[in-house]
Scaffold this motif. Structure first.
Motif, PDB file in Angstrom:
ATOM      1  N   MET A  40       0.841  -1.177   0.000  1.00 29.14           N
ATOM      2  CA  MET A  40       0.000   0.000   0.000  1.00 29.14           C
ATOM      3  C   MET A  40       0.882   1.235   0.000  1.00 29.14           C
ATOM      4  N   ASN A  44       2.792   9.916  -5.044  1.00 30.50           N
ATOM      5  CA  ASN A  44       2.396  11.301  -5.207  1.00 30.50           C
ATOM      6  C   ASN A  44       3.187  11.923  -6.339  1.00 30.50           C
ATOM      7  N   TYR A  47       4.346  17.858  -9.106  1.00 29.34           N
ATOM      8  CA  TYR A  47       3.985  18.629 -10.291  1.00 29.34           C
ATOM      9  C   TYR A  47       5.171  18.855 -11.197  1.00 29.34           C
ATOM     10  N   HIS A  53      10.072   9.963  -4.711  1.00 29.87           N
ATOM     11  CA  HIS A  53       8.749   9.672  -4.184  1.00 29.87           C
ATOM     12  C   HIS A  53       8.706   8.633  -3.086  1.00 29.87           C
ATOM     13  N   ASP A 102     -13.529   6.851  -8.792  1.00 27.34           N
ATOM     14  CA  ASP A 102     -13.847   6.729  -7.377  1.00 27.34           C
ATOM     15  C   ASP A 102     -12.613   6.411  -6.556  1.00 27.34           C
ATOM     16  N   ASP A 103     -11.553   6.167  -7.267  1.00 28.07           N
ATOM     17  CA  ASP A 103     -10.306   5.817  -6.625  1.00 28.07           C
ATOM     18  C   ASP A 103      -9.837   6.932  -5.686  1.00 28.07           C
ATOM     19  N   TYR A 104      -9.356   6.551  -4.514  1.00 25.55           N
ATOM     20  CA  TYR A 104      -8.843   7.552  -3.563  1.00 25.55           C
ATOM     21  C   TYR A 104      -7.676   8.309  -4.182  1.00 25.55           C
ATOM     22  N   CYS A 107      -8.892  10.943  -6.452  1.00 22.00           N
ATOM     23  CA  CYS A 107      -9.477  12.056  -5.701  1.00 22.00           C
ATOM     24  C   CYS A 107      -8.390  12.922  -5.074  1.00 22.00           C
ATOM     25  N   ILE A 108      -7.371  12.260  -4.523  1.00 27.34           N
ATOM     26  CA  ILE A 108      -6.365  13.022  -3.785  1.00 27.34           C
ATOM     27  C   ILE A 108      -5.397  13.726  -4.734  1.00 27.34           C
ATOM     28  N   GLU A 110      -6.507  15.404  -7.369  1.00 29.35           N
ATOM     29  CA  GLU A 110      -7.273  16.393  -8.135  1.00 29.35           C
ATOM     30  C   GLU A 110      -6.590  17.762  -8.134  1.00 29.35           C
ATOM     31  N   TYR A 111      -5.807  18.039  -7.083  1.00 27.74           N
ATOM     32  CA  TYR A 111      -5.161  19.355  -6.980  1.00 27.74           C
ATOM     33  C   TYR A 111      -4.146  19.581  -8.099  1.00 27.74           C
ATOM     34  N   ILE A 156     -11.711  22.157 -11.675  1.00 27.19           N
ATOM     35  CA  ILE A 156     -12.801  23.117 -11.536  1.00 27.19           C
ATOM     36  C   ILE A 156     -12.936  23.545 -10.076  1.00 27.19           C
ATOM     37  N   HIS A 158     -10.741  25.028  -8.288  1.00 23.74           N
ATOM     38  CA  HIS A 158      -9.440  25.276  -7.652  1.00 23.74           C
ATOM     39  C   HIS A 158      -8.918  26.645  -8.088  1.00 23.74           C
TER      40      HIS A 158
ATOM     41  N   ARG B  57      -9.411   8.483   4.682  1.00 25.88           N
ATOM     42  CA  ARG B  57     -10.071   8.719   3.407  1.00 25.88           C
ATOM     43  C   ARG B  57     -11.467   9.323   3.599  1.00 25.88           C
ATOM     44  N   TYR B  60     -11.061  12.899   4.677  1.00 20.24           N
ATOM     45  CA  TYR B  60     -10.596  13.729   3.564  1.00 20.24           C
ATOM     46  C   TYR B  60     -11.728  13.993   2.571  1.00 20.24           C
ATOM     47  N   TYR B  64     -12.750  17.731   1.973  1.00 20.35           N
ATOM     48  CA  TYR B  64     -12.384  18.237   0.659  1.00 20.35           C
ATOM     49  C   TYR B  64     -13.622  18.607  -0.164  1.00 20.35           C
ATOM     50  N   ASN B  96      -3.447  16.070   2.702  1.00 21.22           N
ATOM     51  CA  ASN B  96      -2.853  16.412   1.414  1.00 21.22           C
ATOM     52  C   ASN B  96      -2.223  17.803   1.497  1.00 21.22           C
ATOM     53  N   THR B 101      -5.241  25.188  -3.117  1.00 15.17           N
ATOM     54  CA  THR B 101      -6.450  25.977  -2.895  1.00 15.17           C
ATOM     55  C   THR B 101      -6.820  26.023  -1.416  1.00 15.17           C
TER      56      THR B 101
END
Ligand SMILES: [Zn+2]
Lengths: 397, 406
Positions: A40, A44, A47, A53, A102-104, A107-108, A110-111, A156, A158, B57, B60, B64, B96, B101
């Motif tokens: 697990m 990350n 950018y 990592h 739907d994956d975490y 989602c994490i 997205e930034y 969207i 942000h 999770r 968050y 979020y 995170n 933002t």
């Protein structure tokens, strides 16, 4: 390839240059290299400029010991490692990446979504399968990310930032569709972030970094609007970030770093100012990044990482010194970072893949001359034909 | 999106943890992958906060999505007051740290005085305890510090002290044995006895803490580019590269680099300090009777010691490159200075000849320095059995011969 042909010119015949401490090492005992795939671990993908990592504790797994037992930070590539390029697998990996919403992990991250899309779309184009991606959805998304000020955000809702503004313009250029956003406002946004000393803020909050100089210059040149900023002071600022070792950092006096070097060299290339670079000195520093495994690191005593095969290799290409590294060994390293089951490329052999390292792995192989991949432009990290179509001609060293 | 009611419960658990203990200084995610009991998955002990992995999770997602819906002004978005925004953005960046933002929302709260600037610096330090190289966290800190310095300077402007007084307060300290941390504490004691000087006291205390934050981040993650570059940013932007502070930092980081010999960022920080000290070499001499050249020699001694004790570390060899080229520069400028002094009046006509002689002399000085260096490295490192160290020494010799010839 004979070794001597990859060596830079020698200053003293008696001395052998940068490469190849490899023959001396690694004859001793190796700690078992554990396969970290499957553990697990949320990768990350950072950018524009990536740091490594993996957790610092894990790095010890992969230490190589020389005959006297001094640890050398590098990996051992097992004989069983993948040796051929699995293009179709990588295409399938990227095509399905965005479908697991739907994956975490999805989602994490997205930034940095806009950059994530740029990585995925660019690598698909380089592999000749951009048509598998949903163009209309992408363009509509980018439109929704442009703000009143003209800047573009990662997703969207942000906040806008130069990093994501560049990614968006790169994607639009890929699709030959820059008119999907208000170009005049983008230009105005970038212009508004330039400071008197020539540096650029990343956004209205005032962080200064040479990465942002690159974002500004790359973005405006893709739009054919370099005239909107003060190019002379832009160059002056970047040149003040040059160090005694020929490298560049994020601000004047900052440590040389392969990612920052790529940004600074790229800025100078786009503005036609490569003569400021001491190509021998910088080339020397860059090719000392190659480790015995063939992989490249971003700074002294760091682990090799596929994304640095891009930052370092592209910089070497721009300054005309790509022949100073051992291309075959680097190719072997990148190929060993592929996941033959899921597709995709990771930072190091055995780690979890992500779109970021997949792009930079494929780009690295393209620069190394792999003909099954489209030629990549070393400054923009985009397909060469796209850059030609945008009417951009750069002189490299 | 289906809202998980557990999300808002977790958020209020988190809020109450911070209410119970405002001095939480570390947090981590505990490897508990499924809820096992009926208790809260948040543990608080001795200022350490633990969150069971399964809950992260859910927390968050809730924080979020609520925060972003508000930011996008979505029709169904809840009205959020400043307290909600502080707690939601806190939950987001704890998980995170690079969510730009969420940090920006906190900047706006600082601007509107809903969030205390110093509290947010403290919170950022907590985030760095788990994400020691997070670029957005350091970026946010810089914004906070810029604002703080501006605020201190503008209020000291109105008083009898001048704008530069905050920086110059260090002038009275003993430069040679300057230990930033200890001295700052003495300074605090001294200052507290003075009436109306609280602002300066706070300033130095805030900066002392900032240095500590950088040091910890540098220790938690080796070769931490962002942490060390933040530290040099503070030196420049909050201390205006005041020579006392540069010397103090040079002093306190010596022990650090001796213990972190693979950390090129730590060595580079010393390069940054030395380069900036060089720019003020005159002040160094006048005020502290210290010679820049001696500092460089001392640095070379540290390098030589470390290379003797620790074999096979590229970072130390890279630092030697810097130190040696700095030594060459000193040597050049001294030679030029001697020339200028010894040049009698009326010799202007012979300038072309003089210049060429000067050049030859310079080249000779360099050559001697270079020969000595090559000899010393060859004797100490080229005859050993350790082939890796020998390889590094060889690369060093190649580099200096190419770059430092003249
Ligand atoms: Zn990487």
């Amino acid at each position: 390839m004979k070794e001597s042909s990859v060596l830079p010119p020698r200053i003293e015949p008696a001395y052998s240059f940068p490469l190849n401490c490899s023959t001396n090492l690694a004859k001793g005992k190796f700690p078992p290299v554990c396969n970290r795939r499957g553990k697990m671990h949320v990768c990350n993908p950072c950018y524009l400029v990536s740091e490594d990592h993996a957790s610092p504790v894990l790095l010890w797994d992969a230490y190589v010991f020389n005959s006297k037992g001094t640890p050398i930070k590098d990996v051992v590539i097992p004989d069983s490692a993948q040796k051929s390029l699995l293009l179709q697998k990588h295409c399938d990996y990227i095509a399905s990446y965005g479908s697991k919403k739907d994956d975490y992990e999805y989602c994490i991250t997205e930034y940095l979504r806009m950059s994530g899309m740029y990585w995925g779309l660019t690598v698909m184009d380089l592999m000749g399968q951009l048509n598998r991606m949903d163009k209309d959805q992408v363009l509509q998304f980018i439109q929704q990310c442009q703000h009143e000020c003209g800047g573009i955000s990662a997703s969207i809702g942000h906040d806008p930032h130069l990093l994501y503004t560049l990614s968006a313009i790169q994607i639009l250029t890929l699709y030959d569709a820059v008119d999907m956003v208000n170009v005049e406002k983008v230009v105005e946004y970038v212009r508004s972030l330039q400071q008197d000393d020539g540096s650029f803020y990343g956004d209205k909050w005032g962080e200064v970094d040479t990465r942002f100089s690159f974002c500004a210059v790359a973005c405006l040149s893709l739009l054919g609007r370099l005239d909107a900023i003060d190019v002379d002071t832009t160059v002056e600022f970047v040149v003040t970030c040059m160090n005694f070792d020929g490298g560049f950092g994020c601000r004047p006096g900052s440590e040389s770093h392969a990612g920052q070097i790529y940004c600074c060299v790229g800025t100078l290339a786009i503005t036609g100012n490569l003569h400021h670079i001491n190509a021998d000195l910088l080339g020397w520093w860059l090719c000392e990044r190659q480790l015995p495994s063939g992989g490249l690191n971003g700074r002294p005593e760091k682990m090799p990482d596929v994304c640095y095969s891009w930052w370092v290799l592209a910089s070497l290409k721009i300054i005309g010194k790509i022949h100073w590294i051992d291309k075959e060994k680097l190719e072997k390293f990148i190929l060993a970072c592929q996941d033959e089951e899921t597709g995709g490329v990771s930072d190091r052999p055995g780690n979890i893949v992500d779109p970021f390292h997949t792009l930079f792995g494929v780009c690295g192989l393209s620069l190394l001359g792999n003909e099954t991949i489209k030629p990549v432009n070393p400054v923009y990290c985009m397909p060469e034909d796209v850059i030609q179509r945008a009417g951009i001609r750069l002189e490299l060293l | 999106m289906a809202t998980d009611s557990r999300g808002s419960r977790l958020l209020s658990d988190l809020n109450s943890a911070f209410r119970r203990d405002p001095d939480i200084d570390e947090y981590d995610f505990l490897p508990v992958l499924e809820p096992k009991h009926n208790r809260s998955p948040l543990l608080l002990q001795e200022h350490k906060l633990g969150l069971e992995m399964w809950s992260v999770r859910i927390l968050y997602d809730h924080a979020y999505n609520t925060l972003m819906a508000w930011r996008q002004k979505e029709a169904h978005a809840k009205f959020l007051d400043p307290f909600d925004l502080i707690s939601l953005s806190r939950a987001v960046v704890l998980v995170n740290a690079d969510c730009l933002t969420a940090w920006n929302i906190r900047k706006e709260l600082v601007e509107s005085s809903d969030l205390n600037l110093l509290d947010d610096l403290k919170f950022g330090a907590l985030v760095l305890s788990r994400h020691p190289k997070s670029p957005e966290t350091f970026c946010h800190r810089k914004w906070l510090l810029r604002r703080y310095v501006e605020c201190c300077l503008s209020s000291s402007n109105g008083s009898t002290t001048s704008t530069g007084s905050l920086y110059n307060d260090f002038v009275n300290m003993d430069a040679i044995d300057f230990d930033l941390e200890a001295e700052a504490n003495n300074f605090l004691l001294m200052e507290n006895n003075l009436h109306g000087m609280n602002q300066q006291t706070d300033f130095h205390e805030v900066m002392r803490r900032e240095m500590n934050v950088c040091r910890k981040a540098g220790e938690n993650y080796p070769c931490n580019y962002n942490a060390w570059s933040h530290r040099s940013w503070v030196i420049q932007n909050c201390y205006n590269c005041t020579i006392q502070v540069l010397i103090g930092e040079l002093h306190v980081t010596e022990a650090w680099v001796r213990q972190h010999i693979s950390d090129h960022s730590g060595f580079h920080y010393r390069q940054y300090l030395l380069t900036n000290i060089h720019k003020q070499a005159d002040i160094l001499k006048e005020q502290f009777s210290l010679n820049y050249k001696n500092l460089i020699h001392k640095e070379m001694q540290i390098v030589v010691d470390l290379l003797k004790s620790f074999s096979g570390h590229e970072a130390i060899w890279y630092h030697r490159r810097y130190v040696f080229q700095a030594l060459c520069k000193v040597c050049d400028s001294e030679a030029v200075a001697v020339e200028i002094i010894s040049l009698p009046d009326g010799y202007d006509q012979d300038l072309p000849i003089k210049t060429s002689q000067k050049k030859t002399k310079l080249e000779n000085e360099r050559q001697v320095l270079l020969l000595k260096e090559v000899d010393s490295v060859s004797r100490n490192h080229m005859s050993k059995k350790d082939t890796f160290q020998k390889g590094l020494a060889q690369k060093y010799l190649d580099w200096v011969q190419k770059s430092c010839r003249s």
